[in-house]
Design a protein around this motif. Structure first.
Motif, PDB file in Angstrom:
ATOM      1  N   ASP A 107     -19.705  30.897  10.997  1.00 32.99           N
ATOM      2  CA  ASP A 107     -18.853  31.767  11.804  1.00 32.99           C
ATOM      3  C   ASP A 107     -19.763  32.676  12.639  1.00 32.99           C
ATOM      4  OD1 ASP A 107     -15.923  33.160  11.911  1.00 32.99           O
ATOM      5  OD2 ASP A 107     -17.517  34.665  11.931  1.00 32.99           O
ATOM      6  N   ARG A 108     -19.473  32.771  13.947  1.00 32.88           N
ATOM      7  CA  ARG A 108     -20.321  33.572  14.839  1.00 32.88           C
ATOM      8  C   ARG A 108     -20.421  35.034  14.430  1.00 32.88           C
ATOM      9  NH1 ARG A 108     -19.134  30.062  18.583  1.00 32.88           N
ATOM     10  NH2 ARG A 108     -20.873  29.480  19.917  1.00 32.88           N
ATOM     11  N   GLU A 109     -19.342  35.584  13.872  1.00 30.45           N
ATOM     12  CA  GLU A 109     -19.308  37.021  13.564  1.00 30.45           C
ATOM     13  C   GLU A 109     -19.968  37.341  12.228  1.00 30.45           C
ATOM     14  OE1 GLU A 109     -18.399  39.221  15.805  1.00 30.45           O
ATOM     15  OE2 GLU A 109     -18.024  37.500  17.114  1.00 30.45           O
ATOM     16  N   THR A 110     -19.618  36.573  11.190  1.00 35.82           N
ATOM     17  CA  THR A 110     -20.127  36.890   9.839  1.00 35.82           C
ATOM     18  C   THR A 110     -21.411  36.148   9.502  1.00 35.82           C
ATOM     19  OG1 THR A 110     -18.870  35.100   8.822  1.00 35.82           O
ATOM     20  CG2 THR A 110     -17.769  37.249   8.982  1.00 35.82           C
ATOM     21  N   ALA A 111     -21.746  35.124  10.280  1.00 35.78           N
ATOM     22  CA  ALA A 111     -22.919  34.275  10.021  1.00 35.78           C
ATOM     23  C   ALA A 111     -22.794  33.480   8.717  1.00 35.78           C
ATOM     24  CB  ALA A 111     -24.223  35.083  10.039  1.00 35.78           C
ATOM     25  N   LEU A 112     -21.571  33.414   8.170  1.00 35.29           N
ATOM     26  CA  LEU A 112     -21.336  32.664   6.929  1.00 35.29           C
ATOM     27  C   LEU A 112     -20.712  31.306   7.245  1.00 35.29           C
ATOM     28  CD1 LEU A 112     -19.722  35.504   4.764  1.00 35.29           C
ATOM     29  CD2 LEU A 112     -22.100  34.686   4.693  1.00 35.29           C
ATOM     30  N   MET A 113     -20.812  30.377   6.290  1.00 33.43           N
ATOM     31  CA  MET A 113     -20.201  29.060   6.416  1.00 33.43           C
ATOM     32  C   MET A 113     -18.790  29.171   6.980  1.00 33.43           C
ATOM     33  SD  MET A 113     -19.480  26.310   3.350  1.00 33.43           S
ATOM     34  CE  MET A 113     -21.070  25.476   3.374  1.00 33.43           C
ATOM     35  N   ASP A 114     -18.502  28.395   8.028  1.00 36.63           N
ATOM     36  CA  ASP A 114     -17.171  28.369   8.634  1.00 36.63           C
ATOM     37  C   ASP A 114     -16.303  27.449   7.758  1.00 36.63           C
ATOM     38  OD1 ASP A 114     -14.929  28.170  10.176  1.00 36.63           O
ATOM     39  OD2 ASP A 114     -15.936  27.229  11.899  1.00 36.63           O
ATOM     40  N   THR A 115     -15.626  28.047   6.794  1.00 34.00           N
ATOM     41  CA  THR A 115     -14.940  27.233   5.775  1.00 34.00           C
ATOM     42  C   THR A 115     -13.885  26.307   6.394  1.00 34.00           C
ATOM     43  OG1 THR A 115     -13.434  29.073   5.333  1.00 34.00           O
ATOM     44  CG2 THR A 115     -15.325  28.848   3.865  1.00 34.00           C
ATOM     45  N   ALA A 116     -13.317  26.719   7.528  1.00 40.80           N
ATOM     46  CA  ALA A 116     -12.292  25.883   8.168  1.00 40.80           C
ATOM     47  C   ALA A 116     -12.883  24.579   8.707  1.00 40.80           C
ATOM     48  CB  ALA A 116     -11.610  26.668   9.288  1.00 40.80           C
ATOM     49  N   ALA A 117     -14.196  24.560   8.899  1.00 41.06           N
ATOM     50  CA  ALA A 117     -14.841  23.363   9.445  1.00 41.06           C
ATOM     51  C   ALA A 117     -15.292  22.393   8.345  1.00 41.06           C
ATOM     52  CB  ALA A 117     -16.037  23.771  10.309  1.00 41.06           C
ATOM     53  N   VAL A 118     -15.088  22.780   7.091  1.00 38.08           N
ATOM     54  CA  VAL A 118     -15.589  21.961   5.982  1.00 38.08           C
ATOM     55  C   VAL A 118     -14.793  20.661   5.818  1.00 38.08           C
ATOM     56  CG1 VAL A 118     -15.735  21.876   3.450  1.00 38.08           C
ATOM     57  CG2 VAL A 118     -16.709  23.814   4.691  1.00 38.08           C
ATOM     58  N   ARG A 119     -13.461  20.751   6.031  1.00 39.02           N
ATOM     59  CA  ARG A 119     -12.608  19.596   5.706  1.00 39.02           C
ATOM     60  C   ARG A 119     -13.058  18.322   6.413  1.00 39.02           C
ATOM     61  NH1 ARG A 119      -6.261  20.455   5.503  1.00 39.02           N
ATOM     62  NH2 ARG A 119      -7.066  22.148   4.228  1.00 39.02           N
ATOM     63  N   GLU A 120     -13.413  18.449   7.691  1.00 34.38           N
ATOM     64  CA  GLU A 120     -13.783  17.230   8.427  1.00 34.38           C
ATOM     65  C   GLU A 120     -15.170  16.696   8.030  1.00 34.38           C
ATOM     66  OE1 GLU A 120     -15.311  19.072  12.673  1.00 34.38           O
ATOM     67  OE2 GLU A 120     -13.154  18.909  12.285  1.00 34.38           O
ATOM     68  N   LEU A 121     -15.905  17.476   7.237  1.00 38.88           N
ATOM     69  CA  LEU A 121     -17.222  17.015   6.762  1.00 38.88           C
ATOM     70  C   LEU A 121     -17.142  16.351   5.396  1.00 38.88           C
ATOM     71  CD1 LEU A 121     -19.345  20.148   7.802  1.00 38.88           C
ATOM     72  CD2 LEU A 121     -19.076  18.002   9.069  1.00 38.88           C
ATOM     73  N   LEU A 122     -16.009  16.516   4.718  1.00 41.13           N
ATOM     74  CA  LEU A 122     -15.845  15.925   3.384  1.00 41.13           C
ATOM     75  C   LEU A 122     -15.799  14.409   3.499  1.00 41.13           C
ATOM     76  CD1 LEU A 122     -13.073  18.315   2.016  1.00 41.13           C
ATOM     77  CD2 LEU A 122     -15.373  18.075   1.033  1.00 41.13           C
ATOM     78  N   SER A 123     -16.439  13.730   2.541  1.00 43.28           N
ATOM     79  CA  SER A 123     -16.383  12.269   2.503  1.00 43.28           C
ATOM     80  C   SER A 123     -16.269  11.863   1.035  1.00 43.28           C
ATOM     81  CB  SER A 123     -17.647  11.670   3.135  1.00 43.28           C
ATOM     82  OG  SER A 123     -18.655  11.517   2.152  1.00 43.28           O
TER      83      SER A 123
END
Ligand SMILES: *Cc1c(COP(=O)(O)O)cnc(C)c1O
Length: 367
Positions: A107-123
């Motif tokens: 996330d640009r503001e918090t510099a933490l993992m953008d959790t909303a972007a995780v789903r499309e990376l799951l395999s």
């Protein structure tokens, strides 16, 4: 004028010297330098400081990640989702298990993992996720769990920078399935050398982590039940960390007070990396975002102000990880932060006057 370093442990040492030397003498005279009473006591005390759970002492924060990931069943052929805006250690630990890191942008503001972007990376090969509580800010683990749904994926919190931080009143390290802490000297709880701690709230993994840290042995019997490594926290570091643990909470409080002073003076003129919602920040680092960061940093150095960059090169663009196939532009927020973040001096013994001077000099050298 006196220079202000980015980090300084010598003042801590001066204050606690007599106690530390007494602890060192006690350990050296005890006849037990590895896996003794000090290590066991520190494991108990550290676990108690987090609430209920099991702590297993190891040689470094990197090893704590390796041991927890291995206990979570991560191995060759698996994928582990993490971030590239982190210490190289996070990624080198994942590789040490034989697994492949998959990078999620931050996330640009918090510099933490953008959790909303995780789903499309799951395999189907995803075996674990390593969210990094960077700077002492805390990733929203509940949101992360919601993305994962019912998949059998372990959440291993990288707590190397998160001692004393919490989210909605729950300590960082108790939110996921496993956590890895570092006691590298600069961290919020620092040893006088390398040390790390594995932590889990689940009882079953405790014995497994103990086996993995010592060749796969059950206790001291030299017969490996599974494959393991050798990584044990030594008695000297454990004894020193036991002395320092009781002050952790007040040290973190002091970091928060100094960070608030930075906020107050820099307000509206310099933006810092934002605190996540519901987070009680551990302020391992106080990080601002600046255009022309490198020029500002050099000008501050000339005026005797030490600063750090965490981190100048995102891991996905490092030469060693070229084989993963990432290119510049793949993780836009990560790359933007790498070019603009600057860590200002922050440690418990820093004087408020020093914070004021850092701000004065910073505002003076801004382009
Ligand atoms: C320091 C750090 C580590 C590694 O810890 P070591 O004790 O140095 O091995 C891992 N992850 C992060 C985010 C760190 O800051």
């Amino acid at each position: 004028m006196k220079s202000i370093p980015a980090f300084d442990y010598l003042q801590d040492y001066a204050e606690q010297r007599a106690d530390i030397l007494a602890a060192v003498d006690r350990v050296l005279g005890s006849g037990q330098l590895i896996l003794g009473a000090e290590g066991r006591a520190f494991e108990r005390e550290f676990a108690a400081s987090l609430g209920a759970g099991h702590a297993v002492g190891v040689g470094s924060g990197t090893d704590a990640l390796i041991v927890t990931l291995t206990a979570a069943g991560v191995g060759p052929g698996d994928e582990v989702i993490t971030v590239a805006h982190t210490a190289t250690a996070t990624v080198s630990a994942i590789r040490s298990t034989g697994a492949t890191p998959v990078f999620c942008d931050v996330d640009r503001e918090t510099a933490l993992m953008d959790t909303a972007a995780v789903r499309e990376l799951l395999s189907p090969r995803t075996r674990a996720i390593v969210p990094v509580h960077l700077y002492g800010n805390v990733v929203d683990i509940e949101a992360l769990r919601a993305e994962v749904g019912g998949m059998p994926v372990a959440i291993v919190e990288d707590c190397a920078q998160a001692h004393g931080a919490s989210l909605h009143g729950r300590a960082a390290g108790t939110l996921g399935d496993f956590a890895a802490f570092s006691f590298y000297p600069t961290k919020n709880l620092g040893a006088f050398g390398d040390a790390g701690m594995c932590f889990t709230t689940g009882g079953n993994a405790n014995a497994e982590m103990r086996r993995i840290r010592m060749y796969g042995f059950e206790g001291m019997e030299p017969r490996a039940l599974r494959e393991g490594i050798n990584s044990r926290m030594d008695e000297l570091q454990a004894a020193i960390l036991r002395l320092k643990l009781p002050a952790l909470e007040s040290d973190v409080q002091r970091r928060r007070t100094l960070a608030a002073r930075y906020d107050e003076i820099l307000d509206g003129r310099v933006r810092r990396v934002a605190t996540g919602p519901g987070v009680e920040h551990g302020f391992h680092l106080y990080v601002v975002k600046l255009p022309r960061r490198d020029a500002v940093r050099a000008a501050l150095a000339q005026r005797g102000i030490g600063t750090g960059i965490h981190y100048p090169c995102p891991v996905h663009l490092m030469p060693a990880y070229g084989f993963l196939g990432y290119r510049a532009g793949d993780l836009p927020a990560t790359e933007e932060l790498a070019a603009s973040v600057l860590s200002l001096p922050l440690y418990p013994r820093l004087e408020p006057e020093a914070v004021e001077r850092v701000c004065t000099e910073l505002l003076d050298v801004l382009p």
